[in-house]
Design a protein around this motif. Structure first.
Motif, PDB file in Angstrom:
ATOM      1  N   ARG A 415      15.136  -9.572 -24.859  1.00  0.00           N
ATOM      2  CA  ARG A 415      14.936  -8.835 -23.617  1.00  0.00           C
ATOM      3  C   ARG A 415      15.665  -9.516 -22.451  1.00  0.00           C
ATOM      4  NH1 ARG A 415       8.969  -6.901 -21.937  1.00  0.00           N
ATOM      5  NH2 ARG A 415       9.075  -6.429 -24.155  1.00  0.00           N
ATOM      6  N   ASP A 416      15.527 -10.839 -22.366  1.00  0.00           N
ATOM      7  CA  ASP A 416      16.169 -11.567 -21.273  1.00  0.00           C
ATOM      8  C   ASP A 416      17.692 -11.528 -21.395  1.00  0.00           C
ATOM      9  OD1 ASP A 416      13.718 -12.161 -20.253  1.00  0.00           O
ATOM     10  OD2 ASP A 416      13.624 -14.194 -21.085  1.00  0.00           O
ATOM     11  N   TYR A 417      18.184 -11.569 -22.646  1.00  0.00           N
ATOM     12  CA  TYR A 417      19.632 -11.520 -22.846  1.00  0.00           C
ATOM     13  C   TYR A 417      20.185 -10.171 -22.401  1.00  0.00           C
ATOM     14  CZ  TYR A 417      24.132 -11.200 -25.164  1.00  0.00           C
ATOM     15  OH  TYR A 417      25.463 -11.003 -25.429  1.00  0.00           O
ATOM     16  N   LEU A 418      19.520  -9.083 -22.796  1.00  0.00           N
ATOM     17  CA  LEU A 418      19.987  -7.759 -22.372  1.00  0.00           C
ATOM     18  C   LEU A 418      19.924  -7.603 -20.854  1.00  0.00           C
ATOM     19  CD1 LEU A 418      18.378  -5.516 -25.137  1.00  0.00           C
ATOM     20  CD2 LEU A 418      20.804  -6.032 -24.822  1.00  0.00           C
ATOM     21  N   ARG A 419      18.873  -8.164 -20.265  1.00  0.00           N
ATOM     22  CA  ARG A 419      18.760  -8.082 -18.817  1.00  0.00           C
ATOM     23  C   ARG A 419      19.910  -8.820 -18.128  1.00  0.00           C
ATOM     24  NH1 ARG A 419      13.392  -9.358 -17.966  1.00  0.00           N
ATOM     25  NH2 ARG A 419      13.891 -11.559 -17.961  1.00  0.00           N
ATOM     26  N   SER A 420      20.420  -9.866 -18.776  1.00  0.00           N
ATOM     27  CA  SER A 420      21.497 -10.642 -18.179  1.00  0.00           C
ATOM     28  C   SER A 420      22.858  -9.986 -18.340  1.00  0.00           C
ATOM     29  CB  SER A 420      21.540 -12.041 -18.797  1.00  0.00           C
ATOM     30  OG  SER A 420      21.924 -11.986 -20.174  1.00  0.00           O
ATOM     31  N   ILE A 421      23.034  -9.131 -19.361  1.00  0.00           N
ATOM     32  CA  ILE A 421      24.357  -8.532 -19.591  1.00  0.00           C
ATOM     33  C   ILE A 421      24.458  -7.104 -19.073  1.00  0.00           C
ATOM     34  CG2 ILE A 421      24.773  -9.990 -21.604  1.00  0.00           C
ATOM     35  CD1 ILE A 421      24.133  -7.566 -23.378  1.00  0.00           C
ATOM     36  N   LEU A 422      23.318  -6.424 -18.865  1.00  0.00           N
ATOM     37  CA  LEU A 422      23.379  -5.053 -18.361  1.00  0.00           C
ATOM     38  C   LEU A 422      23.670  -5.072 -16.858  1.00  0.00           C
ATOM     39  CD1 LEU A 422      20.408  -3.351 -20.244  1.00  0.00           C
ATOM     40  CD2 LEU A 422      22.852  -3.114 -20.690  1.00  0.00           C
ATOM     41  N   PRO A 423      24.444  -4.096 -16.378  1.00  0.00           N
ATOM     42  CA  PRO A 423      24.792  -4.070 -14.943  1.00  0.00           C
ATOM     43  C   PRO A 423      23.552  -3.878 -14.080  1.00  0.00           C
ATOM     44  CG  PRO A 423      26.220  -2.615 -16.216  1.00  0.00           C
ATOM     45  CD  PRO A 423      25.109  -3.019 -17.120  1.00  0.00           C
ATOM     46  N   ASN A 424      23.493  -4.656 -13.010  1.00  0.00           N
ATOM     47  CA  ASN A 424      22.351  -4.558 -12.085  1.00  0.00           C
ATOM     48  C   ASN A 424      22.649  -3.497 -11.039  1.00  0.00           C
ATOM     49  OD1 ASN A 424      20.020  -4.992 -10.732  1.00  0.00           O
ATOM     50  ND2 ASN A 424      20.568  -6.995  -9.926  1.00  0.00           N
ATOM     51  N   ARG A 425      22.717  -2.243 -11.515  1.00  0.00           N
ATOM     52  CA  ARG A 425      23.036  -1.115 -10.643  1.00  0.00           C
ATOM     53  C   ARG A 425      21.878  -0.122 -10.677  1.00  0.00           C
ATOM     54  NH1 ARG A 425      28.200  -0.945 -13.664  1.00  0.00           N
ATOM     55  NH2 ARG A 425      27.312   0.894 -14.657  1.00  0.00           N
ATOM     56  N   SER A 426      22.149   1.050 -10.109  1.00  0.00           N
ATOM     57  CA  SER A 426      21.108   2.086 -10.085  1.00  0.00           C
ATOM     58  C   SER A 426      21.048   2.865 -11.384  1.00  0.00           C
ATOM     59  CB  SER A 426      21.368   3.053  -8.919  1.00  0.00           C
ATOM     60  OG  SER A 426      22.646   3.664  -9.046  1.00  0.00           O
ATOM     61  N   ASP A 427      22.001   2.636 -12.328  1.00  0.00           N
ATOM     62  CA  ASP A 427      21.960   3.331 -13.611  1.00  0.00           C
ATOM     63  C   ASP A 427      20.708   2.923 -14.388  1.00  0.00           C
ATOM     64  OD1 ASP A 427      24.364   4.281 -12.849  1.00  0.00           O
ATOM     65  OD2 ASP A 427      25.569   3.036 -14.177  1.00  0.00           O
ATOM     66  N   THR A 428      20.225   3.854 -15.216  1.00  0.00           N
ATOM     67  CA  THR A 428      19.039   3.589 -16.020  1.00  0.00           C
ATOM     68  C   THR A 428      19.440   3.492 -17.492  1.00  0.00           C
ATOM     69  OG1 THR A 428      17.657   4.806 -14.455  1.00  0.00           O
ATOM     70  CG2 THR A 428      16.733   4.375 -16.620  1.00  0.00           C
TER      71      THR A 428
END
Length: 806
Positions: A415-428
């Motif tokens: 979970r933490d790894y995906l949170r670190s690689i996914l863009p921190n934008r408004s996309d869901t």
């Protein structure tokens, strides 16, 4: 153009056969009136008609002479700040006899027996008179050049010969029409409209507003020009533009900017003014047949783009998209309105491997393809949160980077790894899991089957099809499902890099911040946010979020935190800071609080530390509260403080300053939290000293002068500065020795005119002499008496008087 005779109505007969017929003729006495009517009132579009008629004559002249050079259409500014429209051809030209015998005659034409010339009514050359009262034309023929002016005379239109001279230039004609400055844009627009399909035309337009490199696409039944301005289907008689009247045709408009092509022998005839065509029953039949041919052409072009595919999204897009697009000369157009006239069926896309399932029906209920899956988590703005009551997955929004398939446990590291690689934008981003499966379903209605159970029988409507097709239909459905799930990213197949795991172990490496250490990494807490609906006794809700320690110090405000169990303490504080202070409130678990104990960040403070009062927010809140109490107890004074503007600007400014401070820093709520803060503030004198001294001064005045409240209540609705009560207030303030502005005092006038002619030395000497004489008269006589020197005393007194006068 050959004009055929047509009978458009049946001849009516009544009674006995007629014995006499009367032929109809023109009244020669009305000829002048008819000429004026044909010049001025014939055209409803004088600008467009002038361009069309003059350019058509030029094109006819080139065709007659076999000339391949282009005609030149010009539009430029004239010497007198207006513009000129010109058309020049290099065709057969005109001589004096042609002008006298043809040009000067209304209705005379040499083109009625020709099948490749556009004219036939003998009116086009005179069309510029519909726009201007006069125009010039230059003609060259057989080595002679002549210039004429055609104009409106008193009784009839006239043509004057201006000059005649020999020339070596080739035969030809040039029309010169004066154009008003205000019509310059309309002329350019109409040139594009009327001449969009003319061939062999060179445009000499000011500013290069028409590019001579524009393209014309010509087909057998239609043509398309890059400069056409009509967004709907129109038509061309030869290459002359005409709008298509859909109302007279009895059909709906067709939004496609192409022109139906008709030759001069296709039995399509223009009206007398040639601004439109005659919509006879025969003409409408011919035009409708042409629309069908064009529709067939574009249907074939569209069908050529529809092929078998493995792309499910393209198939679904086809059935959901209302547009039917084709590309014409690099531009995309929707031909949906045109397809209804086609005799050729419109092709539909086929999905490879699918023969029996109706893709159109499936597209209408495509979300059922993923009824077996549920969304468990979603990632948005750096936070992964659990999802409850999800309404289903929208297949239309499938994207290879937005859907992640969960099979096993969604562990912390993953979970933490995906949170670190996914863009921190408004996309869901959605994390979905298979929770159900399609079954064949019962043959008969079975009450044991709940409505939520998924069955192939129900979804595929198997009962409507032969039983020997069921297996194939189910296989095709499963194939389509596999196409959908191919967009998913399997979380189990994502490998966490060893470099990331090593970095995670080190991410709590400390760095020196002052005398304490600050940790790098993330902390998880719940931030107070506004309620979406009213909840009694609550001012905010607590939303889970993740915070980076290194970015907390960059927050432009104060962060107050406490444990999750003490969120009720922060709730009332949240409200009084709402909209007035740059403060946010966060609660943490016991583990995260232990992490924060090791960190020192200048704008991060615990609730207990905040309540000690040694911070600006605390001081502003309590100062605003005591000012609010002062305002409440002296409401009339603060509501009417404008009345002090002319009396004491200093007192007026202080009242205004306190009122503004309270508006900015006070939030009206239950006083319990304020009283708790007040107790600490009074004990340690924790107030905002920038305003507290002003508060004390105003409070002292209001307590010393209690009548201010009563007087201010009696001010009327008029401007307080002009109210007659200001005089009363001024006198009361003087009586109580309240210091007012100097202009509220009447200073005594001192007569100093007697001093104007004397110098300071003379005044001093006179005063000294007078004082000495007076002193000698009153003082007792003593021997050896020394008289005091009064000059210094007098000088000091004079200086005081001068200061008063100044």
């Amino acid at each position: 153009m050959i004009l055929e005779k047509q009978k458009e109505v049946d001849i009516l007969s009544d009674g006995e056969e007629s014995q006499e017929s009367i032929g109809m003729t023109l009244d020669l006495d009305s000829a002048q009136f008819l000429m004026q009517m044909l010049s001025k009132t014939l055209y409803s579009d004088p600008i467009g008609s002038t361009i069309r008629e003059t350019c058509s004559n030029a094109l006819d002249s080139h065709r007659k002479a076999g000339e391949e050079r282009p005609i030149i259409v010009g539009f430029k500014s004239a010497d007198y700040s207006n513009y000129e429209f010109t058309v020049e051809d290099f065709g057969v030209g005109l001589d004096d006899d042609d002008v006298r015998d043809i040009i000067s005659k209304y209705g005379k034409s040499t083109k009625r027996l020709s099948d490749n010339e556009l004219g036939m009514f003998g009116l086009g050359f005179k069309s510029p008179l519909a726009y201007a009262s006069s125009f010039h034309f230059i003609v060259r023929k057989d080595g002679t050049e002549r210039k004429y002016m055609m104009y409106e005379g008193e009784d009839t239109n006239m043509i004057d010969l201006l000059y005649e001279c020999p020339t070596e230039e080739a035969n030809g004609t040039k029309i010169i029409v004066p154009v008003s400055w205000s019509d310059r844009y309309d002329f350019v627009k109409k040139i594009k409209e009327q001449l969009a399909y003319f061939e062999n035309v060179y445009f000499d337009i000011y500013g290069g507003q028409i590019d001579n490199n524009f393209k014309i696409f010509r087909s057998i039944d239609f043509q398309y020009s890059e400069i056409t301005s009509n967004p709907s289907m129109h038509l061309c008689l030869d290459n002359v533009y005409y709008p298509l009247d859909f109302v007279k045709m009895g059909i709906n408009s067709i939004s496609l900017p192409v022109a139906l092509r008709f030759s001069l022998t296709d039995s399509i005839f223009p009206t007398v003014n040639r601004e439109s065509i005659r919509y006879t029953p025969e003409a409408k039949k011919i035009i409708h047949a042409k629309i069908v041919e064009v529709a067939n052409y574009f249907t074939e072009q569209y069908n050529s783009t529809i092929t078998n595919t493995d792309n499910l999204k393209e198939v679904f897009k086809y059935y959901s998209d209302k547009r039917k697009d084709i590309t014409l000369e690099g531009k995309i157009y929707d031909i949906k309105e045109l397809l209804s006239y086609s005799k050729i069926p419109v092709s539909t896309p086929k999905l490879n491997g699918v023969e029996l399932i109706d893709l159109k029906e499936l597209a209408e209920d495509k979300d059922s393809l993923l009824k077996e899956y549920e969304v468990k988590f979603q990632f948005k703005r750096g936070r992964i949160s659990e999802v409850n009551n999800w309404g289903g997955i929208n297949v239309s929004s499938l994207d290879s980077t937005h859907f992640y398939l969960l099979r096993g446990v969604f562990g912390g590291n993953k979970r933490d790894y995906l949170r670190s690689i996914l863009p921190n934008r408004s996309d869901t981003y959605f994390f979905i899991k298979k929770t159900n499966s399609y079954t064949l379903g019962a043959y008969k209605r079975d009450t044991s089957y709940s409505s939520y159970q998924l069955t192939y029988r129900k979804f595929l409507g198997l009962k409507k099809h032969p039983k020997n097709e069921w297996r194939q239909r189910i296989k095709e459905f499963q194939l389509i499902q596999s196409m959908v799930t191919s967009y998913f990213i399997d979380v189990d197949n994502i490998t966490i890099p060893q470099s990331w795991l090593a970095a995670r172990k080190k991410k709590r490496i400390s760095i020196r911040v002052g005398r304490k250490e600050k940790l790098q990494g993330d902390i998880v807490g719940k931030q107070g946010t506004a309620l979406e609906r009213f909840v009694y006794g609550k001012n905010c809700k607590w939303v889970p979020d993740t915070f980076k320690l290194e970015s907390v110090s960059k927050y432009k405000g104060l962060t107050i935190y406490d444990s999750h169990d003490n969120c009720d303490k922060l709730d009332p504080l949240y409200f009084i800071c709402l909209g007035t202070q740059k403060v946010r409130f966060i609660t943490f678990s016991a583990r995260e609080l232990r992490v924060l104990e090791k960190v020192e960040i200048h704008n991060l403070i615990s609730y207990s530390k905040f309540m000690e009062g040694k911070n600006k927010v605390f001081k502003r809140l309590i100062t605003a509260y005591i000012i609010k109490e002062l305002i409440d107890s002296n409401r009339a004074v603060f509501e009417k403080f404008d009345c002090f503007y002319t009396l004491s600007n200093d007192f007026y400014s202080k009242l205004n300053k306190l009122d503004r401070y309270k508006r900015v820093n006070y939030q009206n709520t239950d006083s319990v939290i304020y009283e708790a803060i007040r107790e600490v503030a009074l004990e340690n004198n924790l107030f905002d000293m920038e305003i507290y001294s002003t508060y004390l001064e105003v409070k002292e005045v209001l307590e010393r002068l209690p009548f201010l409240q009563m007087v201010c209540r009696n001010f009327g609705s008029a401007s307080e500065k002009d109210s007659p009560m200001v005089v009363v207030l001024r006198d009361l303030l003087k009586y109580h020795k309240f210091r007012l502005d100097y202009k509220n005092y009447e200073l005594p006038v001192v007569d100093t005119s007697w001093m104007d002619e004397l110098t300071t030395e003379e005044i001093v000497e006179e005063i000294v002499v007078d004082d000495e004489e007076e002193f000698l008269e009153e003082a007792p006589i003593e021997e050896n008496l020394e008289l005091p020197d009064l000059s210094e005393l007098v000088k000091e007194e004079l200086e005081k008087q001068e200061e008063i006068l100044l």
